[in-house]
Write an enzyme that holds these catalytic residues in place. Structure first.
Site, mmCIF file in Angstrom:
data_model
loop_
_atom_site.group_PDB
_atom_site.id
_atom_site.type_symbol
_atom_site.label_atom_id
_atom_site.label_comp_id
_atom_site.label_asym_id
_atom_site.label_seq_id
_atom_site.Cartn_x
_atom_site.Cartn_y
_atom_site.Cartn_z
ATOM 1 N N VAL A 131 -0.602 0.362 -0.097
ATOM 2 C CA VAL A 131 -1.238 -0.644 -1.176
ATOM 3 C C VAL A 131 -0.306 -1.999 -1.014
ATOM 4 C CG1 VAL A 131 0.439 -0.355 -2.998
ATOM 5 C CG2 VAL A 131 -2.073 -0.839 -3.374
ATOM 6 N N TYR A 132 0.653 -2.119 -0.298
ATOM 7 C CA TYR A 132 1.246 -3.255 -0.161
ATOM 8 C C TYR A 132 0.360 -4.398 0.633
ATOM 9 C CZ TYR A 132 5.681 -1.155 -1.963
ATOM 10 O OH TYR A 132 6.406 -0.574 -2.810
ATOM 11 N N SER A 133 -0.041 -5.294 0.128
ATOM 12 C CA SER A 133 -1.068 -6.282 0.652
ATOM 13 C C SER A 133 -2.134 -5.546 1.526
ATOM 14 C CB SER A 133 -0.224 -7.180 1.762
ATOM 15 O OG SER A 133 0.615 -8.254 1.133
#
Length: 351
Positions: free
Chosen positions: A60-62
């Site tokens: 989900v990071y960026s």
């Protein structure tokens, strides 16, 4: 750099881990940082040279860009011994099944992460948050199948409550599934709620502990001071809301003590806060990150900085969590028969 055993597994990880939430700068994560590919390469080299052997990321990071940057920076060729941890659970597409911990989503999420990371295996695959709709049996079977397929080596959880963790461990044992070896939690001088259940569970069940956001979103870095606006170059000034502050007066009392020790020892507030965590029971590794190379270098200094017993006592006292029920009752009436796991929380409250 020191190395610690990850829970009851045989895996050794560095006491500091490279966090990558600042990588990519897409969507809401732009408030945290926007590390580029060139900077990713420099930071990985810097950390590896310092002895760090674990990179922690999440799909989900960026929106996957953080994983892509790691894969591109490594070029499909990891330095010898470098471990990669990732996580899945949050929304990664428009469909109703593009989130959660169903078998459908977890298998697809893992395969997508492997592709972005340009690797054949993820060393530690963690479920990123609780999913109350998917049966734990389904989630654990999916994780077990990923391990047995050679796509994942170890599994862990993150942001689970105490009963979630214990239920998952018991189901894994009952069904012969690969169990969690670790949990990734939020734990700082400002937020010691993990000591109620999660730290004692880790001690009792031999789970490794990875600590995320160990500086409370930068609040404990030494940059933030009482009655002053947040500096313009911080994530709080950019509108990032983690962590919540339940008691602002207590927060600033903690910051005052951190800054006093940092000034006396001529180090940063960040090194003081990180060193406190590294000396806490059950903590295996502390995840460090930042917007700049200078911040990362400063955080690395915590590996060599040691608090005195007097300094640690001052920090313990100013940040001591209030005993909730049933813990105050246990401290009053059960203190003749407490285990080391019990004492992780109750010990400081006993006369």
């Amino acid at each position: 750099m020191q190395y610690r055993q990850l829970g009851g597994s045989g895996l050794m990880v560095s006491e500091l881990t490279l966090g990558t939430m600042t990588f990519g700068g897409q969507g809401a994560f732009a408030k945290v940082g926007a590390i580029s590919l060139a900077e990713t390469r420099r930071l990985i080299d810097l950390m590896v040279d310092a002895g760090v052997n674990l990179i922690d990321t999440a799909d989900v990071y960026s929106a996957g860009r953080a994983e892509e940057l790691i894969g591109e920076a490594l070029g499909g060729k990891r330095p010898a011994g470098l471990l990669i941890a990732s996580k899945a659970r949050f929304t990664m597409g428009p469909g109703p099944n593009d989130k959660g911990l169903s078998r459908w989503h977890l298998i697809r999420a893992c395969e997508a992460s492997l592709k972005r990371l340009k690797t054949d295996v993820i060393d530690l695959y963690q479920v990123h948050q609780w999913d109350g709709l998917t049966p734990l049996e389904e989630t654990l079977e999916a994780l077990d199948s990923l391990v047995r397929a050679g796509k994942v080596r170890y599994v862990g959880c993150s942001n689970y409550s105490g009963w979630h963790v214990m239920k998952a461990l018991e189901i894994a044992r009952r069904d012969g599934r690969v169990p969690f070896v670790s949990q990734q939690i939020h734990y700082t001088l400002q937020a010691r709620e993990a000591e109620y259940e999660l730290i004692p569970i880790s001690l009792d069940q031999k789970l490794g502990v990875l600590v995320w956001s160990p500086l409370a979103g930068g609040l404990l870095s030494g940059k933030h001071r009482r009655n002053k606006a947040a500096p313009a170059d911080t994530r709080l000034a950019a509108g990032w809301k983690e962590p919540p502050i339940a008691d602002e007066a207590k927060l600033w009392d903690i910051v005052d003590e951190v800054v006093a020790i940092a000034d006396a020892r001529q180090v940063s507030g960040a090194q003081v806060a990180l060193a406190w965590l590294l000396g806490r029971p059950a903590v295996t590794t502390v995840i460090i990150g930042g917007r700049t190379e200078a911040q990362i270098k400063d955080n690395l200094g915590a590996a060599d900085f040691k608090l005195s017993a007097e300094e640690r006592a001052r920090l313990d006292k100013v940040s001591l969590p209030t005993l909730l029920y049933p813990y105050w009752h246990q401290a009053w009436t059960a203190n003749d028969r407490l285990s080391p796991a019990d004492l992780a929380l109750l010990g400081p409250h006993l006369g």
